[in-house]
Design a protein around this motif. Structure first.
Motif, PDB file in Angstrom:
ATOM      1  N   ARG A 203       0.840  -1.211   0.000  1.00 29.71           N
ATOM      2  CA  ARG A 203       0.000   0.000   0.000  1.00 29.71           C
ATOM      3  C   ARG A 203       0.869   1.254   0.000  1.00 29.71           C
ATOM      4  O   ARG A 203       0.494   2.281  -0.572  1.00 29.71           O
ATOM      5  CB  ARG A 203      -0.957  -0.020   1.194  1.00 29.71           C
ATOM      6  CG  ARG A 203      -2.139  -0.969   1.001  1.00 29.71           C
ATOM      7  CD  ARG A 203      -3.243  -0.683   2.003  1.00 29.71           C
ATOM      8  NE  ARG A 203      -4.395  -1.542   1.797  1.00 29.71           N
ATOM      9  CZ  ARG A 203      -5.360  -1.334   0.910  1.00 29.71           C
ATOM     10  NH1 ARG A 203      -5.286  -0.285   0.097  1.00 29.71           N
ATOM     11  NH2 ARG A 203      -6.389  -2.157   0.805  1.00 29.71           N
ATOM     12  N   ASP A 204       2.030   1.183   0.644  1.00 26.10           N
ATOM     13  CA  ASP A 204       2.962   2.314   0.595  1.00 26.10           C
ATOM     14  C   ASP A 204       3.389   2.618  -0.841  1.00 26.10           C
ATOM     15  O   ASP A 204       3.780   3.754  -1.150  1.00 26.10           O
ATOM     16  CB  ASP A 204       4.206   2.029   1.434  1.00 26.10           C
ATOM     17  CG  ASP A 204       3.930   2.062   2.928  1.00 26.10           C
ATOM     18  OD1 ASP A 204       2.880   2.618   3.331  1.00 26.10           O
ATOM     19  OD2 ASP A 204       4.763   1.529   3.689  1.00 26.10           O
ATOM     20  N   GLN A 205       3.329   1.605  -1.706  1.00 30.52           N
ATOM     21  CA  GLN A 205       3.683   1.769  -3.120  1.00 30.52           C
ATOM     22  C   GLN A 205       2.435   1.978  -3.987  1.00 30.52           C
ATOM     23  O   GLN A 205       2.494   1.831  -5.206  1.00 30.52           O
ATOM     24  CB  GLN A 205       4.444   0.527  -3.600  1.00 30.52           C
ATOM     25  CG  GLN A 205       5.700   0.217  -2.824  1.00 30.52           C
ATOM     26  CD  GLN A 205       6.736   1.314  -2.950  1.00 30.52           C
ATOM     27  OE1 GLN A 205       6.935   1.838  -4.046  1.00 30.52           O
ATOM     28  NE2 GLN A 205       7.402   1.644  -1.847  1.00 30.52           N
ATOM     29  N   LYS A 206       1.328   2.299  -3.336  1.00 32.04           N
ATOM     30  CA  LYS A 206       0.050   2.549  -4.032  1.00 32.04           C
ATOM     31  C   LYS A 206      -0.479   1.294  -4.712  1.00 32.04           C
ATOM     32  O   LYS A 206      -1.193   1.363  -5.718  1.00 32.04           O
ATOM     33  CB  LYS A 206       0.183   3.680  -5.059  1.00 32.04           C
ATOM     34  CG  LYS A 206       0.832   4.951  -4.529  1.00 32.04           C
ATOM     35  CD  LYS A 206       0.091   5.521  -3.331  1.00 32.04           C
ATOM     36  CE  LYS A 206       0.741   6.801  -2.837  1.00 32.04           C
ATOM     37  NZ  LYS A 206       0.115   7.309  -1.577  1.00 32.04           N
ATOM     38  N   MET A 207      -0.162   0.115  -4.142  1.00 34.37           N
ATOM     39  CA  MET A 207      -0.658  -1.144  -4.675  1.00 34.37           C
ATOM     40  C   MET A 207      -1.679  -1.727  -3.703  1.00 34.37           C
ATOM     41  O   MET A 207      -1.338  -2.084  -2.564  1.00 34.37           O
ATOM     42  CB  MET A 207       0.488  -2.146  -4.888  1.00 34.37           C
ATOM     43  CG  MET A 207       1.459  -1.753  -5.973  1.00 34.37           C
ATOM     44  SD  MET A 207       2.767  -3.000  -6.208  1.00 34.37           S
ATOM     45  CE  MET A 207       1.784  -4.395  -6.806  1.00 34.37           C
ATOM     46  N   ALA A 208      -2.920  -1.821  -4.137  1.00 32.95           N
ATOM     47  CA  ALA A 208      -3.978  -2.394  -3.311  1.00 32.95           C
ATOM     48  C   ALA A 208      -4.115  -3.878  -3.620  1.00 32.95           C
ATOM     49  O   ALA A 208      -3.838  -4.321  -4.744  1.00 32.95           O
ATOM     50  CB  ALA A 208      -5.297  -1.683  -3.573  1.00 32.95           C
ATOM     51  N   PRO A 209      -4.547  -4.678  -2.639  1.00 30.82           N
ATOM     52  CA  PRO A 209      -4.765  -6.101  -2.925  1.00 30.82           C
ATOM     53  C   PRO A 209      -5.824  -6.298  -4.011  1.00 30.82           C
ATOM     54  O   PRO A 209      -6.825  -5.572  -4.054  1.00 30.82           O
ATOM     55  CB  PRO A 209      -5.254  -6.669  -1.586  1.00 30.82           C
ATOM     56  CG  PRO A 209      -4.806  -5.685  -0.550  1.00 30.82           C
ATOM     57  CD  PRO A 209      -4.826  -4.349  -1.227  1.00 30.82           C
ATOM     58  N   ALA A 210      -5.598  -7.284  -4.879  1.00 36.14           N
ATOM     59  CA  ALA A 210      -6.635  -7.688  -5.820  1.00 36.14           C
ATOM     60  C   ALA A 210      -7.707  -8.507  -5.111  1.00 36.14           C
ATOM     61  O   ALA A 210      -8.834  -8.609  -5.594  1.00 36.14           O
ATOM     62  CB  ALA A 210      -6.025  -8.485  -6.965  1.00 36.14           C
ATOM     63  N   TRP A 211      -7.332  -9.084  -3.974  1.00 44.54           N
ATOM     64  CA  TRP A 211      -8.284  -9.792  -3.111  1.00 44.54           C
ATOM     65  C   TRP A 211      -7.620  -9.978  -1.745  1.00 44.54           C
ATOM     66  O   TRP A 211      -6.496 -10.446  -1.662  1.00 44.54           O
ATOM     67  CB  TRP A 211      -8.666 -11.143  -3.713  1.00 44.54           C
ATOM     68  CG  TRP A 211      -9.728 -11.877  -2.942  1.00 44.54           C
ATOM     69  CD1 TRP A 211     -10.664 -11.353  -2.108  1.00 44.54           C
ATOM     70  CD2 TRP A 211      -9.958 -13.296  -2.955  1.00 44.54           C
ATOM     71  NE1 TRP A 211     -11.477 -12.338  -1.601  1.00 44.54           N
ATOM     72  CE2 TRP A 211     -11.066 -13.543  -2.114  1.00 44.54           C
ATOM     73  CE3 TRP A 211      -9.346 -14.365  -3.605  1.00 44.54           C
ATOM     74  CZ2 TRP A 211     -11.563 -14.824  -1.892  1.00 44.54           C
ATOM     75  CZ3 TRP A 211      -9.845 -15.639  -3.392  1.00 44.54           C
ATOM     76  CH2 TRP A 211     -10.942 -15.876  -2.551  1.00 44.54           C
TER      77      TRP A 211
END
Length: 298
Positions: A203-211
């Protein structure tokens, strides 16, 4: 027998390795030419190999004892599946065979592979907990895994056939996808905190879980899935259920959820479209010719 590693081919191996080490949380093991080997905190010399080239899966590697290997080799030879003897040139070495299942899935089985010293690091994955494959006919794939490879089916759901090679609920599974490819790679983390710290790093890298985060039904493991920048679906996981030999194989009707719920917790949505697209990218890459195997078990 135990799952050790997956060997991937990707057009920019260095970039993929940078994501898995700098952000996902693995440790570099070594580099041989343009192939990057990455490891976790456990005793396996590497968990993921990233080879430069056209995108695909070279193999998924399992470790076994010499007696297991001899029995397996006999069954594979008698099955008529394409296979060949191999001596591993990857870290850890070892010898054994590589076999192609009916839909092209490539499993490599090694005995005599060396271990490595464990590493400290609370956020390093410990090992791979499972590698899930897509299948046009998941039931047929599960049957071959049992009959030829000596694995055991643990559970069947509407989506998957879960298969184990030891007391961990599943080391692999075959998804009822309608095509054959890599579905996802799951990394065993030390505990739930390590899973959530991993989610936070991404999330710090602006990546949200796909699930995720969530807790599965079959296997009862905590999970969070992401689509890596190099295209593969990767999972933080922990606490996969241990099962005995007499574990009752579940059927799809045993694994149902209340409306609008697809895991125990119900905390998150699943990006089905993005996952479906990513799950079709890594197909199996056979670059070898089948050769005769010995048929006498030790």
């Amino acid at each position: 027998m135990k799952l050790r590693s997956i060997e991937l081919i990707t057009p920019d191996a260095a970039k993929a390795a940078a994501f898995l080490t700098d952000i996902w949380g693995m440790a570099p093991a070594e580099q041989r030419g343009t192939t990057h080997y990455l490891r976790g905190s456990g005793t396996h010399p590497y968990l993921v190999a990233l080879e430069e080239g056209q995108e695909g899966v070279r193999s998924t590697t399992f470790l076994c004892e010499e007696t297991e290997l001899a029995s397996l080799q006999k069954r594979v030879a008698e099955s008529g599946l394409a296979a060949k003897p191999v001596v591993s040139e990857d870290p850890g070495g070892g010898h054994g065979l590589i076999v192609e299942l009916p839909e092209g899935v490539l499993f490599r089985f090694l005995a005599g592979s060396a271990e490595a010293e464990p590493l400290d690091g609370r956020d390093l994955p410990v090992k791979l907990t499972h590698v899930v494959l897509n299948a046009a006919d998941a039931e047929a794939a599960g049957d071959v895994a049992e009959r030829v490879l000596g694995f055991q089916v643990s559970d069947r759901t509407k989506a998957m056939v879960f298969v184990r090679c030891n007391d961990s609920h599943h080391s692999t599974a075959f998804a009822r996808a309608g095509f054959s490819s890599l579905n996802h790679i799951a990394f065993e983390m030390a505990d739930i905190d390590a899973v959530f710290r991993g989610i936070g790093r991404l999330r710090d890298q602006k990546m949200a879980p796909a699930w995720g985060p969530g807790r599965h039904g079959p296997g009862a493991n905590v999970f969070a899935y992401f689509i890596a920048p190099f295209g593969a679906v990767v999972e933080f996981s922990t606490a996969v259920e241990k099962v005995a030999d007499d574990y009752k194989v579940g059927a799809p009707e045993d694994w149902t959820w209340p409306e609008n719920r697809i895991d125990h917790w119900g905390l998150s949505e699943k990006d089905n479209a993005a996952l479906r697209e990513a799950e079709q990218r890594f197909r199996f890459h056979r670059d070898w010719v089948a050769a005769p195997l010995a048929t006498t078990a030790a």
